[in-house]
Design a protein around this motif. Structure first.
Motif, PDB file in Angstrom:
ATOM      1  N   GLU A 187       0.845  -1.194   0.000  1.00 20.13           N
ATOM      2  CA  GLU A 187       0.000   0.000   0.000  1.00 20.13           C
ATOM      3  C   GLU A 187       0.879   1.242   0.000  1.00 20.13           C
ATOM      4  O   GLU A 187       1.817   1.364   0.771  1.00 20.13           O
ATOM      5  N   LEU A 188       0.548   2.171  -0.875  1.00 19.60           N
ATOM      6  CA  LEU A 188       1.262   3.432  -0.988  1.00 19.60           C
ATOM      7  C   LEU A 188       0.803   4.358   0.127  1.00 19.60           C
ATOM      8  O   LEU A 188      -0.385   4.456   0.411  1.00 19.60           O
ATOM      9  N   GLU A 189       1.731   5.023   0.814  1.00 20.22           N
ATOM     10  CA  GLU A 189       1.429   5.998   1.865  1.00 20.22           C
ATOM     11  C   GLU A 189       1.886   7.368   1.376  1.00 20.22           C
ATOM     12  O   GLU A 189       3.052   7.559   1.057  1.00 20.22           O
ATOM     13  N   ILE A 190       0.954   8.320   1.336  1.00 17.45           N
ATOM     14  CA  ILE A 190       1.245   9.669   0.828  1.00 17.45           C
ATOM     15  C   ILE A 190       0.888  10.671   1.908  1.00 17.45           C
ATOM     16  O   ILE A 190      -0.177  10.569   2.513  1.00 17.45           O
ATOM     17  N   HIS A 214      -3.166  14.631  -4.365  1.00 17.62           N
ATOM     18  CA  HIS A 214      -2.732  13.339  -4.878  1.00 17.62           C
ATOM     19  C   HIS A 214      -3.969  12.568  -5.317  1.00 17.62           C
ATOM     20  O   HIS A 214      -4.959  12.506  -4.592  1.00 17.62           O
ATOM     21  N   CYS A 242      -4.926   8.749  -7.245  1.00 18.99           N
ATOM     22  CA  CYS A 242      -4.298   7.492  -7.640  1.00 18.99           C
ATOM     23  C   CYS A 242      -5.300   6.346  -7.602  1.00 18.99           C
ATOM     24  O   CYS A 242      -6.445   6.510  -7.205  1.00 18.99           O
ATOM     25  N   ALA A 297      -3.838   2.650  -1.628  1.00 15.10           N
ATOM     26  CA  ALA A 297      -3.082   3.819  -1.157  1.00 15.10           C
ATOM     27  C   ALA A 297      -3.820   4.463   0.006  1.00 15.10           C
ATOM     28  O   ALA A 297      -5.052   4.393   0.083  1.00 15.10           O
ATOM     29  N   ARG A 298      -3.049   5.073   0.869  1.00 12.25           N
ATOM     30  CA  ARG A 298      -3.599   5.893   1.953  1.00 12.25           C
ATOM     31  C   ARG A 298      -2.957   7.265   1.867  1.00 12.25           C
ATOM     32  O   ARG A 298      -1.745   7.382   1.712  1.00 12.25           O
ATOM     33  N   ASP A 313      -8.408   6.350   2.741  1.00 14.67           N
ATOM     34  CA  ASP A 313      -8.044   5.074   2.138  1.00 14.67           C
ATOM     35  C   ASP A 313      -8.677   4.975   0.749  1.00 14.67           C
ATOM     36  O   ASP A 313      -9.910   4.887   0.640  1.00 14.67           O
TER      37      ASP A 313
END
Length: 166
Positions: free
Chosen positions: A3-6, A14, A16, A20-21, A144
């Motif tokens: 999982e991508l964390e931004i 952002h 996407c 991802a979170r 999320d």
């Protein structure tokens, strides 16, 4: 797939695909999350002011609500989706100085940010399914993209200041 964390700072946006979170911290700024439930794509912006006097040759700047929404518009088009298929959640617009006299409404940045977020989403036909706005304090927000869920921690500064004065 991991999982991508931004983390978003002021003016960041952002957008996407899952997983991802996206995280941010808000005071008088406002974040809008957009989520497409069928496609599991979405994003979050973090703006600090409703608008600016932009000249045509200047790039879009996510620090301003109207320009952040224009950046969202580009992402929605890039993903070949429609505005009405997204669900929005809106957070922030807090008063960070509850012990100071309240400003007149035209100078209340948090209130103006809230108002423009509602207006921009309504203009695009994007329903708001949740919001946590205003108040005296700041928020920590996690969005999320996989589920469309948002988690919020709210620090009520009004309570802190009231307890100190007792």
């Amino acid at each position: 797939m991991a999982e991508l964390e931004i983390y978003l700072g002021i003016g960041d946006l952002h957008f996407c695909e899952a997983p991802a979170r996206i995280r941010t911290v808000l005071g008088s700024c406002v974040s809008i999350t957009l989520w497409h439930p069928a496609r599991r794509v979405g994003g979050m912006c973090h703006f600090m002011l409703p608008t600016r006097n932009r000249r045509g040759d200047q790039p879009l700047d996510g620090r301003y609500a109207d320009e952040a929404m224009a950046l969202f518009d580009r992402q929605i088009a890039r993903h070949h989706t429609r505005h009405a298929d997204y669900r929005a959640k809106v957070f922030g617009g807090g008063n960070m100085f509850p012990t100071r006299p309240q400003p007149v409404q035209s100078l209340d940045v948090g209130r103006r940010n809230i108002d423009i977020a509602h207006r921009l989403l309504a203009e695009r036909g994007i329903p708001i399914v949740a919001e946590h706005l205003g108040g005296d304090g700041h928020r920590k927000l996690v969005f999320d993209v996989s589920s469309g869920d948002a988690w919020l921690a709210f620090q009520d500064l009004g309570d802190v200041h009231r307890r100190k004065s007792e």
